[in-house]
Design a protein around this motif. Sequence first.
Motif, PDB file in Angstrom:
ATOM      1  N   ALA A 152       0.725  -1.205  -0.097  1.00 11.58           N
ATOM      2  CA  ALA A 152      -0.106   0.028  -0.026  1.00 11.58           C
ATOM      3  C   ALA A 152       0.862   1.255  -0.158  1.00 11.58           C
ATOM      4  O   ALA A 152       2.008   1.019   0.448  1.00 11.58           O
ATOM      5  N   ALA A 153       0.586   2.336  -0.620  1.00 15.87           N
ATOM      6  CA  ALA A 153       1.279   3.614  -0.491  1.00 15.87           C
ATOM      7  C   ALA A 153       0.215   4.869  -0.584  1.00 15.87           C
ATOM      8  O   ALA A 153      -0.942   4.678  -0.866  1.00 15.87           O
ATOM      9  N   GLU A 154       1.199   5.961  -0.038  1.00 20.66           N
ATOM     10  CA  GLU A 154       0.328   7.183   0.081  1.00 20.66           C
ATOM     11  C   GLU A 154       1.236   8.158  -0.375  1.00 20.66           C
ATOM     12  O   GLU A 154       2.434   8.050  -0.092  1.00 20.66           O
ATOM     13  N   ALA A 368       5.894  10.809   0.857  1.00 26.49           N
ATOM     14  CA  ALA A 368       5.392   9.631   0.358  1.00 26.49           C
ATOM     15  C   ALA A 368       5.666   8.439   1.370  1.00 26.49           C
ATOM     16  O   ALA A 368       6.700   8.686   2.293  1.00 26.49           O
ATOM     17  N   MET A 369       4.736   7.221   1.464  1.00 28.05           N
ATOM     18  CA  MET A 369       4.926   6.240   2.623  1.00 28.05           C
ATOM     19  C   MET A 369       4.654   4.844   1.547  1.00 28.05           C
ATOM     20  O   MET A 369       3.641   5.126   0.835  1.00 28.05           O
ATOM     21  N   MET A 370       5.063   3.816   1.900  1.00 32.58           N
ATOM     22  CA  MET A 370       4.729   2.701   1.382  1.00 32.58           C
ATOM     23  C   MET A 370       4.917   1.651   2.513  1.00 32.58           C
ATOM     24  O   MET A 370       6.074   1.550   3.344  1.00 32.58           O
ATOM     25  N   LEU A 371       3.672   0.781   2.509  1.00 37.39           N
ATOM     26  CA  LEU A 371       3.992  -0.211   3.552  1.00 37.39           C
ATOM     27  C   LEU A 371       3.871  -1.721   3.055  1.00 37.39           C
ATOM     28  O   LEU A 371       3.025  -1.898   2.091  1.00 37.39           O
ATOM     29  N   VAL A 372       4.741  -2.411   3.578  1.00 38.20           N
ATOM     30  CA  VAL A 372       4.969  -3.904   2.996  1.00 38.20           C
ATOM     31  C   VAL A 372       4.767  -4.762   4.034  1.00 38.20           C
ATOM     32  O   VAL A 372       5.345  -4.556   5.222  1.00 38.20           O
ATOM     33  N   GLN A 373       3.816  -5.671   3.723  1.00 35.72           N
ATOM     34  CA  GLN A 373       3.444  -6.804   4.779  1.00 35.72           C
ATOM     35  C   GLN A 373       3.632  -8.086   4.083  1.00 35.72           C
ATOM     36  O   GLN A 373       3.100  -8.350   3.083  1.00 35.72           O
TER      37      GLN A 373
END
Length: 379
Positions: A152-154, A368-373
């Motif tokens: 997911a990214a913002e 910018a942000m990116m979340l990796v799960q």
Amino acid sequence: MSASTITTSATRIRQVWRRAAPHPLFLVIPLALIISIPVADAFLPPDIHLAHLLVVATAVTAIGAGPRPTALIGALAVLALIAAGAERRTLLTESVLVELASLAVLSVLLVAFTHLRDRHHRELVRARTVSDTAQRVVLRPLPERTGPVSLAAEYHSAEADTYIGGDLYAAARTTDSTRLIMGDVRGKGLASISDTATVLGAFRAAAHRRIPLTELVAYVEDAVRWGLAEFSECEPDAAERFVTAVMLDIPDDEPVVHMISCGHPPPLLLRRATGIATALHVTEPAPPLGLGAMSDGTYTAATFPFHEGDRILLYTDGVTETRDREGTFYPLAERVVRWADQAPGPLLKEITTDLRAYAGGLLNDDMAMMLVQRGPGTA
């Protein structure tokens, strides 16, 4: 074309349609004036004359409608003024003739104004649609899932009405791993888009190959240095430009993540078991992209455990350098654990909302942000 691009284009089309089909009030109110003013004029004393107020009907229509409705209301207003003058037997007087001429000329001018305004609006919509599409081609939407990880990214650009600026992110698949990049070009907004495109183009060209992460970083470094050198003659600040970045390689069959940091803020590891956010500091950081000549040109990848359910939050300094009214930086590591139980997408939206509230509603830098799960989960 991505779904977000299609949605943006549809929004622009709806805006044009709403301009062509104005709100009913911009027609009802003028028509009511055209009917009521001559009627009221017939019952007023001879020294009180309201027909000159018919110009208000045309002006109101011009505010919220296009040239055709404005022309129609203008013609009806002229006819109403003629009817009012005939009813009072003053049609051929100098005063009424001047009013008629003034109303007719003003109506023509308002029709011309609405035509030029609507043409400018259509040109602006087309330009924004092309710009939106071009920007989204550079900064492509991330897939919700790639291999064993969810993404997911913002993003927030410092420039109004733009989707990308100096911050960047991307994801790519090899046959057995997922590769990610998060970067920050020196500068912000539209002026840094060329460097953003250079970095993302180089990453996408090589990330899918089965080459070591160290070689991938070296390839992107060469591309950035070449791009900066190409523009050095026409852009005097090219020698001072660089890109901080962090690149990750997440193997499908190993519970680890390999990482190389080129002067970028350390990602945060959110462990499922502890609920604690830990910064991933590398022991041998590399210079920012574009400044590789300052080192010996070799890169060392650091390896960290990355088990199922764990998350990694990548971000740019636009997040951590956001200040409150007292000048205190945003405590990302402390705040992010509040929403650790949420899915990746909602979690990033919570951070963004909290950031805006922390900054008093205004973000002045690219962010910018990116979340990796790893493992089960949706964005």
